[in-house]
Each structure stands twice: as C-alpha cells, then as structure tokens.
Design a protein around this motif. Sequence first.
Motif, short mmCIF file in Angstrom:
data_model
loop_
_atom_site.label_atom_id
_atom_site.label_comp_id
_atom_site.label_asym_id
_atom_site.label_seq_id
_atom_site.Cartn_x
_atom_site.Cartn_y
_atom_site.Cartn_z
N GLY A 43 -9.03 34.53 -35.50
CA GLY A 43 -9.18 34.26 -34.07
C GLY A 43 -10.51 34.73 -33.49
O GLY A 43 -11.25 33.92 -32.89
N PRO A 44 -10.86 36.01 -33.63
CA PRO A 44 -12.16 36.46 -33.10
C PRO A 44 -13.35 35.78 -33.78
O PRO A 44 -14.34 35.47 -33.11
N ALA A 45 -13.24 35.54 -35.09
CA ALA A 45 -14.33 34.84 -35.78
C ALA A 45 -14.51 33.44 -35.23
O ALA A 45 -15.64 32.98 -35.00
N HIS A 46 -13.39 32.75 -35.01
CA HIS A 46 -13.46 31.40 -34.45
C HIS A 46 -14.06 31.43 -33.04
O HIS A 46 -14.87 30.56 -32.70
N GLY A 47 -13.67 32.42 -32.25
CA GLY A 47 -14.23 32.53 -30.90
C GLY A 47 -15.73 32.69 -30.90
O GLY A 47 -16.45 32.02 -30.15
N PHE A 48 -16.24 33.56 -31.76
CA PHE A 48 -17.69 33.74 -31.86
C PHE A 48 -18.36 32.48 -32.38
O PHE A 48 -19.38 32.03 -31.84
N LEU A 49 -17.80 31.89 -33.43
CA LEU A 49 -18.40 30.68 -34.01
C LEU A 49 -18.35 29.51 -33.04
O LEU A 49 -19.25 28.66 -33.05
N PHE A 50 -17.33 29.45 -32.19
CA PHE A 50 -17.28 28.38 -31.20
C PHE A 50 -18.43 28.52 -30.20
O PHE A 50 -19.01 27.52 -29.77
N MET A 51 -18.78 29.75 -29.84
CA MET A 51 -19.94 29.94 -28.95
C MET A 51 -21.22 29.47 -29.63
O MET A 51 -22.09 28.85 -28.99
N VAL A 52 -21.35 29.74 -30.93
CA VAL A 52 -22.50 29.25 -31.68
C VAL A 52 -22.49 27.72 -31.71
O VAL A 52 -23.53 27.08 -31.55
N TYR A 53 -21.31 27.13 -31.88
CA TYR A 53 -21.14 25.67 -31.86
C TYR A 53 -21.65 25.09 -30.53
O TYR A 53 -22.34 24.07 -30.52
N LEU A 54 -21.30 25.74 -29.43
CA LEU A 54 -21.74 25.26 -28.12
C LEU A 54 -23.26 25.29 -28.00
O LEU A 54 -23.88 24.34 -27.51
N VAL A 55 -23.87 26.38 -28.45
CA VAL A 55 -25.33 26.51 -28.37
C VAL A 55 -26.01 25.46 -29.25
O VAL A 55 -26.97 24.80 -28.82
N LEU A 56 -25.51 25.27 -30.47
CA LEU A 56 -26.14 24.31 -31.37
C LEU A 56 -25.91 22.87 -30.92
O LEU A 56 -26.77 22.01 -31.11
N THR A 57 -24.77 22.62 -30.30
CA THR A 57 -24.53 21.28 -29.73
C THR A 57 -25.49 21.02 -28.57
O THR A 57 -26.06 19.93 -28.45
N PHE A 58 -25.68 22.02 -27.73
CA PHE A 58 -26.63 21.89 -26.63
C PHE A 58 -28.04 21.62 -27.16
O PHE A 58 -28.76 20.76 -26.65
N ASP A 59 -28.43 22.36 -28.20
CA ASP A 59 -29.76 22.17 -28.79
C ASP A 59 -29.93 20.75 -29.31
O ASP A 59 -30.95 20.10 -29.05
N LEU A 60 -28.94 20.26 -30.04
CA LEU A 60 -29.02 18.89 -30.56
C LEU A 60 -29.04 17.87 -29.43
O LEU A 60 -29.84 16.92 -29.47
N ALA A 61 -28.21 18.07 -28.42
CA ALA A 61 -28.16 17.13 -27.30
C ALA A 61 -29.50 17.08 -26.56
O ALA A 61 -29.97 16.02 -26.15
#
Length: 105
Positions: A43-61
């Motif tokens: 759970g905590p690992a997924h929460g942290f990785l989801f924040m990274v996912y949001l940042v990398l999605t923003f970068d790609l967009a």
Amino acid sequence: MQGALTRYRIIAWIVGVCLLTLVLVGMPLKYLADNDTVVAIVGPAHGFLFMVYLVLTFDLARRAGWPFLRMLLVMAAGTIPFLSFWAERKVSHAWVPADLAKSPV
C-alpha cells in the motif's frame, strides 16, 4: 520525448502491478483472512509510486503537447485496476507516435 515515454511506460506497469496486487491479493487477505501484511507493505509503496506516475505523466504530457483533459484521463487511469495497462498501450502505440509524426524535428 522518447526518454519521457520510456519512463512513463515503466512506471505505468509498476503502478498497475502494485494496484492489482493490492486489489487481488492484499484486500482479500485483509478482509477474508484477517491478514493485512500485503496491504501494509504494498500500500505505501503503491502510494509513493503513484505520485511518481503522476509526475512522469505530467512530464510526458508537457513534452507531447497533450490537451489538459487527455493528461487528466491518463493520470486517472492509474487508479483503476487494469486501466493503466490499457492507457500505457494507447499512449505508447497511438498518441505519442501521432504526436511525433506531427512535430517537425
């Protein structure tokens, strides 16, 4: 843009696998077997990785010049089991190649 796409694809798969682990393994164990070990670890690992996912999605967009709504939809795809895999496929095989074809490089 290729580096941003590669980073996005990797994190989309990681977040998707973590979410599926939580939903298909962790939640049944927690509520049916009264064992919250998987939820406590993943759970905590997924929460942290989801924040990274949001940042990398923003970068790609930003690099691809996506409309705001498309960026939000791809970000939201990381919250629904299996949808992050579909979004990753759509992004890497349809949207980004089309964006690359349009941009004069």
